[in-house]
Design an enzyme around this catalytic site. Structure first.
Site, PDB file in Angstrom:
ATOM      1  CG  ASP A 223      -1.929   1.095   1.310  1.00  0.00           C
ATOM      2  OD1 ASP A 223      -2.698   0.898   0.479  1.00  0.00           O
ATOM      3  OD2 ASP A 223      -1.629   2.069   2.121  1.00  0.00           O
TER       4      ASP A 223
ATOM      5  CD  GLU B 186      16.383 -15.007   4.020  1.00  0.00           C
ATOM      6  OE1 GLU B 186      15.808 -15.886   4.897  1.00  0.00           O
ATOM      7  OE2 GLU B 186      16.740 -14.020   4.085  1.00  0.00           O
TER       8      GLU B 186
END
Ligand code: GLC
Length: 581
Positions: free
Chosen positions: A230, A279
């Protein structure tokens, strides 16, 4: 506005080495169709009139059958709801109105079982004023170290009675609110680019970055497949919070770089976030290619930016190979139903994304704008928040044509809940039911966003047309049941069946969304025609039928296309897909 902020620099060139890391074949999200669920308004499982996570979970098979790849959920976190959940009090908790963390877990698991990915909304520019940090910052008074995590400043003027600078809130009024200190005296001011209940974080403070990296990991560990960020262009403010020097703020937004939006410093944050996401990348979907087909080949989690930037070229900065994956294409959303304008924005989008190796994205509606069926029902030039019904039949015809055009373009497309039903905006909500914070403040955004947030109809009859058993938090209009999923299912030519058919074609023909180019074909004025491999898409944006060469077999069309003697008559405001294969 002051000179130093007024130019938009060109994007930083992307190196070949970085581009080489882009794996176009494996990335499910490059051509994904992502469906936005607005949790308040999708489905209500407990009859309190408010949608919830269990409601969404119960409707996942509908989304699978619709044929979308992923679901983006607007915020469902603990929140006082001053801005419908975009004011977050606790980023690791589900608001009781939406359910529990266990419900979120069940939703994510069920979605994955069905082959749907889940993207959650992250709100890093500001918190709620009920966030623990902000409450303590207020309670501890001036000098509290917690105040450094937000933007607290003394006021200007003799007694600090004037705001620290001239910035205005997007929702209207000053972007600063003065606090009452614990001793009862008027004190410092804090910055909020949106509602006063949404204080902006100070991203210069290391604790803020640490906290958000930890929040990312929390939701990644929960198994989400990505984040919609956002106000992704807002976190970094220009050094010293300089005056804007203009009261033309709303016009500048999205048209220029300002001291509070689209500052280059935001990109450092995204480079760090990208490392975390990577990751986790292949931890999901370990089972390899699934039967479900297109777009399901590998793991890979994504970020999509809500970034209001002046140009598509600046949007491209957010999606460089070591930053975010996608950014909403608001330039496309704001384009009128006009062939020349559309062609220009399509070309510019594709050109600007190519150098950074990111997919283009396309979007026509979301929870912040008037639904496209209503925008296109009105004359151009009214903006994206309007309150006029316009010519509904015309709007729907154009909306269907616009959707087919969007789904024929290379890249990823966003669909907002209810647009597959052809829902119009509810333009005549009574003032007393409106909740958009901007509606209640002078100036600023128009505040007509409730009209696209009315709970969607599932059935022809019944309390709130199948949304739930206990009414709906915004009143649904007369005739809503005729637009319901039930009313449109299996009905040839219905908007729902048009979406289903188009998404099925995309799924069966991965070429349709792949790549980064379109081959334009000659076409009469007001008509767009382009080739994508074995597909040809023709969109007639004019109010008159046109005759064009036939291009093989009609696959799907948003209106009745008549073919004879190698020619096709495409009605007004209609899009058609052909296949030559
Ligand atoms: C984004 C959201 C909008 C919200 C604002 C403040 O623009 O999409 O709904 O009001 O941010 O968080």
């Amino acid at each position: 506005m002051s000179q130093q902020h007024s130019t938009a620099p060109a994007p930083t060139p992307t190196t070949d080495a970085a581009l080489a890391t882009v794996d176009r074949r494996r990335d499910w999200w490059r051509d994904a169709v992502i469906y936005q669920v607005y949790p308040r308004s999708f489905a209500d499982s407990n009859g309190d009139g408010m949608g919830d996570l269990e409601g969404i979970r119960s409707r996942l098979p509908y989304l699978r059958d619709l044929g979308v790849d992923a679901v983006w959920l607007s915020p469902f976190y603990a929140s006082p709801q001053a801005d419908a959940g975009y004011d977050v009090a606790d980023y690791r908790a589900v608001d009781p109105m939406f359910g529990t963390l266990l419900d979120a877990d069940a939703l994510i698991r069920d979605a994955h079982e069905l082959g749907l990915r889940i993207i959650v909304d992250l709100v890093p520019n500001h918190s709620s004023d009920q966030h623990e940090w902000f409450k303590r910052a207020l309670a501890e008074g001036p000098g509290s170290p917690l105040r450094d995590r937000y933007h607290f400043r003394p006021g200007k003027g003799e007694n600090g009675e004037l705001p620290p600078n001239d910035w205005e809130s997007i929702f209207g009024g000053p972007a600063w609110t003065r606090v009452t200190e614990p001793d009862g005296t008027p004190g410092e001011w804090y910055l909020h680019l949106f509602a006063p209940e949404q204080p902006d974080f100070n991203w210069e403070h290391p604790a803020v970055g640490d906290e958000f990296r930890s929040i990312l990991r929390f939701w990644l560990d929960m198994g989400v497949d990505g984040f919609r960020i956002d106000v992704a262009h807002g976190m970094v403010k220009a050094e010293g919070l300089p005056d804007l020097g203009s009261h033309d703020e709303l016009r500048l937004l999205g048209n220029d770089v300002t001291p509070f939006f689209d500052q280059d410093g935001v990109h450092d944050i995204y480079r760090q976030w990208r490392l975390i996401l990577d990751e986790y990348s292949d931890a999901l979907w370990p089972e390899g290619p699934s039967e479900e087909g297109r777009g399901r080949e590998t793991g890979g989690r994504i970020f999509v930016a809500e970034a209001w930037t002046p140009t598509v070229e600046r949007t491209a900065n957010y999606v460089r190979p070591d930053e975010l994956h996608q950014a909403f294409n608001f330039q496309y959303l704001g384009t009128h139903w006009d062939a020349a304008e559309l062609r220009e924005v399509i070309d510019r989008t594709l050109e600007s994304m190519r150098p950074v190796g990111a997919p283009a994205t396309w979007v026509l509606s979301n929870h912040d704008v008037t639904r496209h069926a209503t925008r296109f029902a009105n004359p151009p030039g009214l903006g994206t928040q309007i309150r006029l019904a316009g010519d509904r039949e015309l709007g729907l015809r154009r909306a269907r044509a616009a959707t087919l055009l969007m789904l024929a373009l290379p890249g990823s497309a966003y669909v907002y809940q209810g647009e597959e039903l052809g829902l119009p905006d509810v333009v005549d909500l009574p003032d007393e039911v409106r909740q958009d914070p901007a509606y209640f403040r002078g100036a600023g955004q128009d505040g007509y966003r409730d009209g696209c947030r009315v709970p969607i109809p599932w059935t022809r009859e019944g309390s709130s047309y199948g949304f739930g058993d206990g009414g709906s938090w915004l009143p649904q209009p007369e005739g809503w049941g005729e637009l319901s999923v039930q009313a449109q299912t299996g009905v040839p030519g219905s908007t729902l069946e048009l979406y289903r058919a188009a998404l099925a074609v995309r799924r069966a023909h991965p070429d349709l969304g792949a790549g980064d180019a379109v081959e334009w074909l000659r076409a009469p004025e007001g008509v767009l025609a382009f080739r994508r491999g074995e597909f040809v898409c023709v969109a007639n944006t004019t109010g008159e039928p046109v005759t064009v060469p036939a291009h093989g077999r009609v696959l799907i069309a948003s209106g009745e296309v008549a073919v004879a003697d190698g020619e096709a008559r495409v009605p007004a405001d209609t899009t058609v897909w052909w296949t030559t294969g």
